[in-house]
Write a protein that holds these residues in place. Structure first.
Motif, PDB file in Angstrom:
ATOM      1  N   LYS A 104       0.839  -1.199   0.000  1.00 57.47           N
ATOM      2  CA  LYS A 104       0.000   0.000   0.000  1.00 57.47           C
ATOM      3  C   LYS A 104       0.873   1.247   0.000  1.00 57.47           C
ATOM      4  O   LYS A 104       1.874   1.320   0.696  1.00 57.47           O
ATOM      5  CB  LYS A 104      -0.892   0.001   1.244  1.00 57.47           C
ATOM      6  CG  LYS A 104      -1.858   1.147   1.290  1.00 57.47           C
ATOM      7  CD  LYS A 104      -2.747   1.052   2.507  1.00 57.47           C
ATOM      8  CE  LYS A 104      -3.731   2.213   2.525  1.00 57.47           C
ATOM      9  NZ  LYS A 104      -4.604   2.137   3.694  1.00 57.47           N
ATOM     10  N   GLY A 105       0.483   2.229  -0.795  1.00 54.70           N
ATOM     11  CA  GLY A 105       1.184   3.505  -0.851  1.00 54.70           C
ATOM     12  C   GLY A 105       1.332   4.008  -2.269  1.00 54.70           C
ATOM     13  O   GLY A 105       1.057   3.297  -3.237  1.00 54.70           O
ATOM     14  N   SER A 106       1.770   5.247  -2.388  1.00 53.96           N
ATOM     15  CA  SER A 106       1.998   5.844  -3.710  1.00 53.96           C
ATOM     16  C   SER A 106       3.262   5.275  -4.326  1.00 53.96           C
ATOM     17  O   SER A 106       4.300   5.195  -3.675  1.00 53.96           O
ATOM     18  CB  SER A 106       2.148   7.361  -3.593  1.00 53.96           C
ATOM     19  OG  SER A 106       0.955   7.941  -3.130  1.00 53.96           O
ATOM     20  N   VAL A 107       3.179   4.890  -5.580  1.00 54.50           N
ATOM     21  CA  VAL A 107       4.347   4.382  -6.300  1.00 54.50           C
ATOM     22  C   VAL A 107       5.056   5.577  -6.929  1.00 54.50           C
ATOM     23  O   VAL A 107       4.474   6.315  -7.710  1.00 54.50           O
ATOM     24  CB  VAL A 107       3.945   3.348  -7.365  1.00 54.50           C
ATOM     25  CG1 VAL A 107       5.160   2.888  -8.158  1.00 54.50           C
ATOM     26  CG2 VAL A 107       3.251   2.155  -6.717  1.00 54.50           C
ATOM     27  N   TYR A 108       6.317   5.782  -6.540  1.00 52.14           N
ATOM     28  CA  TYR A 108       7.091   6.922  -7.022  1.00 52.14           C
ATOM     29  C   TYR A 108       7.984   6.592  -8.209  1.00 52.14           C
ATOM     30  O   TYR A 108       8.333   7.470  -8.988  1.00 52.14           O
ATOM     31  CB  TYR A 108       7.971   7.479  -5.909  1.00 52.14           C
ATOM     32  CG  TYR A 108       7.241   8.307  -4.888  1.00 52.14           C
ATOM     33  CD1 TYR A 108       6.186   9.131  -5.246  1.00 52.14           C
ATOM     34  CD2 TYR A 108       7.602   8.274  -3.560  1.00 52.14           C
ATOM     35  CE1 TYR A 108       5.524   9.894  -4.312  1.00 52.14           C
ATOM     36  CE2 TYR A 108       6.947   9.035  -2.615  1.00 52.14           C
ATOM     37  CZ  TYR A 108       5.915   9.843  -3.001  1.00 52.14           C
ATOM     38  OH  TYR A 108       5.262  10.598  -2.066  1.00 52.14           O
TER      39      TYR A 108
END
Length: 88
Positions: free
Chosen positions: A28-32
């Motif tokens: 889970k989280g924003s993919v940078y």
């Protein structure tokens, strides 16, 4: 074409989009950042999710539990010797 998003990643095959997220095994989280290595394994830098790899079949997570100094990873690169570098 792979596209990083705040909800995971999307793959565009020229016609259709396929979305991958936590329910598919991605952290889970924003993919940078998305990086492809010489074996065509995809590496994803994920805010608060560490690093994930995708071999075309399954996602594998690398986090502080595995020795990563931080789960906030912004960029992935690889040097000529094959060493991976993560910008935290």
């Amino acid at each position: 074409i792979w596209i990083a998003t705040s909800e995971g990643v999307s793959k565009f095959d020229g016609v259709n989009f396929r979305n991958y997220s936590e329910k598919n095994g991605l952290s889970k989280g924003s993919v940078y950042c998305i990086y492809t290595d010489e074996k065509n394994v995809l590496w994803f830098a994920i805010q608060e999710g560490g690093v994930n790899t995708y071999d075309g079949k399954k996602f594998t997570s690398i986090s502080t539990k595995d020795g990563l100094p931080s789960n906030n990873v912004y960029t992935i690169s690889q040097d000529k010797k094959g060493n991976f570098w993560f910008l935290l």
